[in-house]
Scaffold this motif. Structure first.
Motif, short mmCIF file in Angstrom:
data_model
loop_
_atom_site.label_atom_id
_atom_site.label_comp_id
_atom_site.label_asym_id
_atom_site.label_seq_id
_atom_site.Cartn_x
_atom_site.Cartn_y
_atom_site.Cartn_z
N HIS A 67 0.86 -1.19 0.00
CA HIS A 67 0.00 0.00 0.00
C HIS A 67 0.90 1.23 0.00
O HIS A 67 2.05 1.18 0.44
CB HIS A 67 -0.95 0.01 1.21
N ILE A 68 0.36 2.34 -0.50
CA ILE A 68 1.15 3.58 -0.57
C ILE A 68 1.25 4.18 0.83
O ILE A 68 0.25 4.49 1.47
CB ILE A 68 0.52 4.58 -1.56
N SER A 69 2.49 4.31 1.32
CA SER A 69 2.71 4.79 2.69
C SER A 69 3.26 6.21 2.73
O SER A 69 3.35 6.82 3.79
CB SER A 69 3.69 3.85 3.41
N GLY A 70 3.65 6.74 1.58
CA GLY A 70 4.18 8.11 1.53
C GLY A 70 4.13 8.65 0.11
O GLY A 70 4.29 7.90 -0.86
N ILE A 71 3.87 9.95 -0.01
CA ILE A 71 3.85 10.62 -1.32
C ILE A 71 4.79 11.82 -1.22
O ILE A 71 4.67 12.63 -0.30
CB ILE A 71 2.43 11.12 -1.68
N THR A 72 5.72 11.92 -2.16
CA THR A 72 6.62 13.07 -2.20
C THR A 72 6.67 13.61 -3.63
O THR A 72 6.12 13.01 -4.55
CB THR A 72 8.06 12.69 -1.78
N SER A 73 7.35 14.72 -3.80
CA SER A 73 7.48 15.31 -5.13
C SER A 73 8.40 14.49 -6.02
O SER A 73 8.43 14.68 -7.23
CB SER A 73 8.01 16.74 -5.02
N TYR A 74 9.18 13.56 -5.42
CA TYR A 74 10.13 12.79 -6.23
C TYR A 74 9.76 11.30 -6.31
O TYR A 74 10.52 10.51 -6.83
CB TYR A 74 11.56 12.96 -5.70
N GLY A 75 8.58 10.92 -5.79
CA GLY A 75 8.17 9.54 -5.94
C GLY A 75 7.18 9.07 -4.89
O GLY A 75 6.67 9.86 -4.09
N ILE A 76 6.92 7.77 -4.91
CA ILE A 76 5.94 7.14 -4.03
C ILE A 76 6.64 6.15 -3.11
O ILE A 76 7.46 5.35 -3.56
CB ILE A 76 4.89 6.36 -4.85
N TYR A 77 6.34 6.20 -1.81
CA TYR A 77 6.80 5.17 -0.89
C TYR A 77 5.70 4.12 -0.75
O TYR A 77 4.52 4.47 -0.62
CB TYR A 77 7.12 5.76 0.49
N ALA A 78 6.09 2.86 -0.81
CA ALA A 78 5.13 1.77 -0.67
C ALA A 78 5.61 0.81 0.40
O ALA A 78 6.80 0.52 0.50
CB ALA A 78 4.96 1.05 -2.00
N GLU A 79 4.67 0.32 1.21
CA GLU A 79 4.99 -0.62 2.28
C GLU A 79 4.37 -1.97 1.96
O GLU A 79 3.16 -2.07 1.72
CB GLU A 79 4.46 -0.08 3.61
N ILE A 80 5.21 -3.01 1.94
CA ILE A 80 4.73 -4.37 1.64
C ILE A 80 3.83 -4.85 2.79
O ILE A 80 4.19 -4.75 3.96
CB ILE A 80 5.93 -5.33 1.44
#
Length: 732
Positions: free
Chosen positions: A656-669
């Protein structure tokens, strides 16, 4: 149109600008919300309000005004030259935090003057370019926070370089060949900087002070994390020698000075791999079938009996301020002989304690209590898992809040005592939440590690009844001793004591949370009393429990919370809903607890109030060291996470998407909580704009959205152990 003083005349932009300038110049220390500005200037139509907002934003852009919060303004009293703290980022997006503010200002690498993270600097604000953010230029480094850097050695024939971890500098650090201390290419090393860049030379020059080992070796990498934060990874020999000279004998005279609890049922409950047992519980049934009474003792290792103020052991403990817990090791605050042997409340050994003894009724009301020095003898050392198993065997269903049914034949060692304490703990917990305590039960990522330090399994742990049992009695003891000093009669002055304080949440961040959860169909209050807001927040936590958006909403809610810290100036603890709270229960691993023990003993002996300024300095140092230790712990988790996922390159996982930034998406398994990043350049189906307010990326052409909490299927692309970076791509 503005009524009142403008008598129906149309208000021009110039006239309104003049009115706003006058308002702020005449009230230079006042922060105004939009509502207050509209009221002060009698602006009561929508067009004129919107015109005022545009003018205010222009004034803030031009630095005439500052914005303490999203919709509030005040006169900017800060000049072009100011001082504060430099924050260095690996991606080059450095920033400067002015004194008295938490708003970062961008500093480009070319304008950084090679300042390091935490350096105290003087900056000049740069003239702002059209449609550009505010920038600052470092003009002087007032104080270096650190002069040591950790990285990888690259040794050439006549010279060598250190390549700092995390791309710390644009340039590597030059090391003369004779200053290598035996280091070789691909060794992890700690380097002391001996020459900073100047007009004459752009080079940073250093010398190796320690070679940690080859990159990728577990010990080398863990020591590198500690060295990066200037945390010790070796214990000084002279301090260990001082600990070895301590006489651990408990004399008959010492026992006579204390309350004797050696014959009272007592036990410790800790993680299964713990060695430093600094708290124990005892319980004695005082009779009464209909209205039973219990004597519950919270016994804490009497560290201050052995560690005398001003001794070499004390000075080292004060400097460290806390034990540091990395994934595979503990770096103790005290020498091993003290923390794991002399002070540790090991079973079947007589130990000296400082104890809070409560008489409680069946609803966990305090009938009376006392604070005493004691001697104990623990009957049993339990791991949390063992206690949890005993509770569940006897009908305690975890998380229901229900005590076990009363019966005669309990299963398991000390089962009756454990079940009684569990029932009392649940009563205490229920009262806390009724009084407005905030409910955060976050899952924690853990690893199983083999003998070489390699992670073999990643999993997450949630706090269960066994953990909460201990937690509630520690909270009770901490609150009670804090109240005993801080809560004085009107007109009296409380004596000096370090408190654990926690301020109310940031209103702007709370409002942002409220707006964010609307998209998921939830509501919460952000105005009203502390108790009302806390209860609304707790209802939100209950509502999201078990839902796919739980993690992300909990994360955003946590960001709205202030950080807890130590101070002699008490403001209470918002998260726990306590007016008085301190840290008394872990002196083996936290220096503030040792400070509290000493002061309580001093005051019990009739001593005068301690120097407030001195203890506030110690509190500030302890708060700083706690944050540094947490950062090191997080880095060790990140390193093990990347190391673990390196075996899964090319594999796909639900996430699931755990973070949104201007340089990409953080996803947590989902299955193991390991987090990686999907860089923006991998989102090649559209051009995406970053909507910071709503935590989302929005495609310009196709209007596809990536939002916090969204389910996503990822593929593991890269695992760069050296940079501690895990890269994902979106699976087809």
């Amino acid at each position: 149109m503005a009524k009142g003083r403008n008598k129906g005349k149309r208000l021009t932009k110039n006239k309104l600008s003049e009115m706003l300038q006058t308002l702020f110049q005449q009230n230079p220390n006042v922060t105004y919300s939009l509502k207050q500005i509209f009221k002060q200037l009698h602006l009561d139509t929508h067009p004129v309000k919107m015109l005022a907002v545009d003018i205010l934003e222009d004034m803030a852009w031009d630095d005439f005004l500052s914005k303490p919060a999203e919709n509030s303004y005040r006169l900017n009293l800060q000049g072009q030259v100011t001082e504060g703290t430099f924050i260095r980022k690996a991606n080059g997006k450095n920033s400067f935090i002015p004194d008295g503010s938490d708003k970062p200002i961008f500093v480009a690498e070319r304008n950084s003057l090679f300042a390091l993270n935490g350096d105290r600097v003087r900056v000049t604000m740069m003239a702002r370019r059209q449609n550009h953010i505010k920038e600052a230029m470092v003009t002087e480094i007032l104080h270096r926070a650190h002069d040591q850097v950790v990285g990888r050695l690259q040794v050439e024939r006549d010279y060598a370089f250190l390549i700092p971890d995390g791309n710390l500098f644009v340039h590597d650090i030059f090391i003369p060949k004779k200053k290598l201390k035996g280091g070789k290419t691909d060794d992890k090393a700690v380097v002391k900087i001996t020459q900073w860049p100047s007009k004459e030379s752009k080079n940073i020059v250093g010398e190796v002070i320690d070679v940690l080992g080859k990159i990728g070796e577990n010990n080398a990498e863990m020591h590198a994390i500690l060295a990066q934060y200037s945390l010790p990874y070796k214990y000084p020999k002279h301090v260990e020698e001082a600990a070895n000279k301590i006489d651990a004998t408990i004399t008959a005279e010492e026992i006579a000075r204390r309350e004797d609890f050696r014959d009272v049922t007592t036990f410790t409950i800790d993680p299964k791999d713990a060695k430093d047992f600094d708290d124990a519980l005892s319980i004695k049934f005082l009779g009464g079938e209909r209205n039973p009474l219990y004597e519950v003792g919270v016994h804490i290792a009497d560290v201050s009996h052995y560690v005398k103020e001003g001794s070499v052991i004390d000075k080292e403990a004060e400097k460290r301020a806390t034990s540091v817990y990395l994934v595979d090791r503990t770096i103790p605050m005290l020498p091993e002989r003290l923390c794991n042997f002399i002070c540790s409340l090991r079973p079947d050994e007589e130990k000296l304690c400082y104890s809070v003894i409560f008489t409680l009724d069946g609803e966990a009301n305090i009938i009376n209590w006392r604070l005493v020095h004691t001697v104990i003898k623990s009957n049993r050392r339990f791991a949390y898992e063992e206690v949890q198993e005993i509770l569940e065997k006897n009908g305690v269903i975890d998380g229901t809040g229900e005590p076990a049914p009363a019966k005669k034949n309990y299963q398991g060692e000390l089962a009756k005592e454990l079940i009684t304490l569990d029932a009392l703990a649940k009563q205490l917990r229920k009262k806390r939440f009724k009084n407005g305590a905030v409910k955060f039960d976050r899952e924690e990522l853990h690893f199983d590690i083999d003998e070489k330090g390699k992670p073999t399994r990643a999993y997450y742990k949630k706090s269960k009844d066994a953990n909460k049992l201990i937690e509630e009695f520690m909270l009770l003891a901490n609150r009670q001793v804090a109240e005993s000093i801080g809560k004085v009669k009107k007109g009296q002055k409380a004596k000096t004591l370090p408190y654990r304080i926690h301020d109310q949440p940031d209103p702007t961040k709370l409002e942002r949370l409220r707006q964010f959860i609307i998209g998921f169909g939830y509501k919460m209050k952000t105005t009203g009393s502390k108790e009302e807001i806390a209860k609304s927040l707790n209802k939100l936590m209950d509502d999201v429990n078990g839902k796919r958006e739980q993690n992300v909403i909990e994360s955003v809610a946590l960001r709205a919370m202030m950080k807890a810290k130590y101070s002699v100036f008490n403001i209470g603890h918002y998260g726990l809903a306590f007016d008085y709270y301190t840290h008394f229960t872990s002196p083996i691993r936290r220096y503030p607890d040792t400070m509290v023990h000493r002061l309580l003993t001093r005051y019990q002996d009739g001593g005068r109030s301690a120097n407030r300024d001195h203890y506030e300095e110690l509190c500030e140092h302890s708060s700083d060291m706690e944050q540094i230790a947490q950062n090191a712990e997080r880095d060790s988790i990140k390193y093990k996470m990347v190391e673990f996922m390196a075996d899964f390159i090319g594999d796909e996982f639900d996430a699931h998407i755990s973070g949104i930034t201007s340089y990409g998406i953080y996803a947590e398994i989902d299955e193991n909580h390991c987090e990686g990043m999907i860089p923006m350049h991998d989102l090649d189906d559209d051009y995406y704009d970053f909507d910071e307010r709503n935590y989302q990326l929005v495609g310009r052409r196709r209007h596809n959205k990536y939002m916090l909490g969204d389910p996503i299927r990822i593929k593991v692309a890269k695992a760069n152990i050296e940079k501690r970076q895990l890269d994902f791509t979106i699976a087809d």
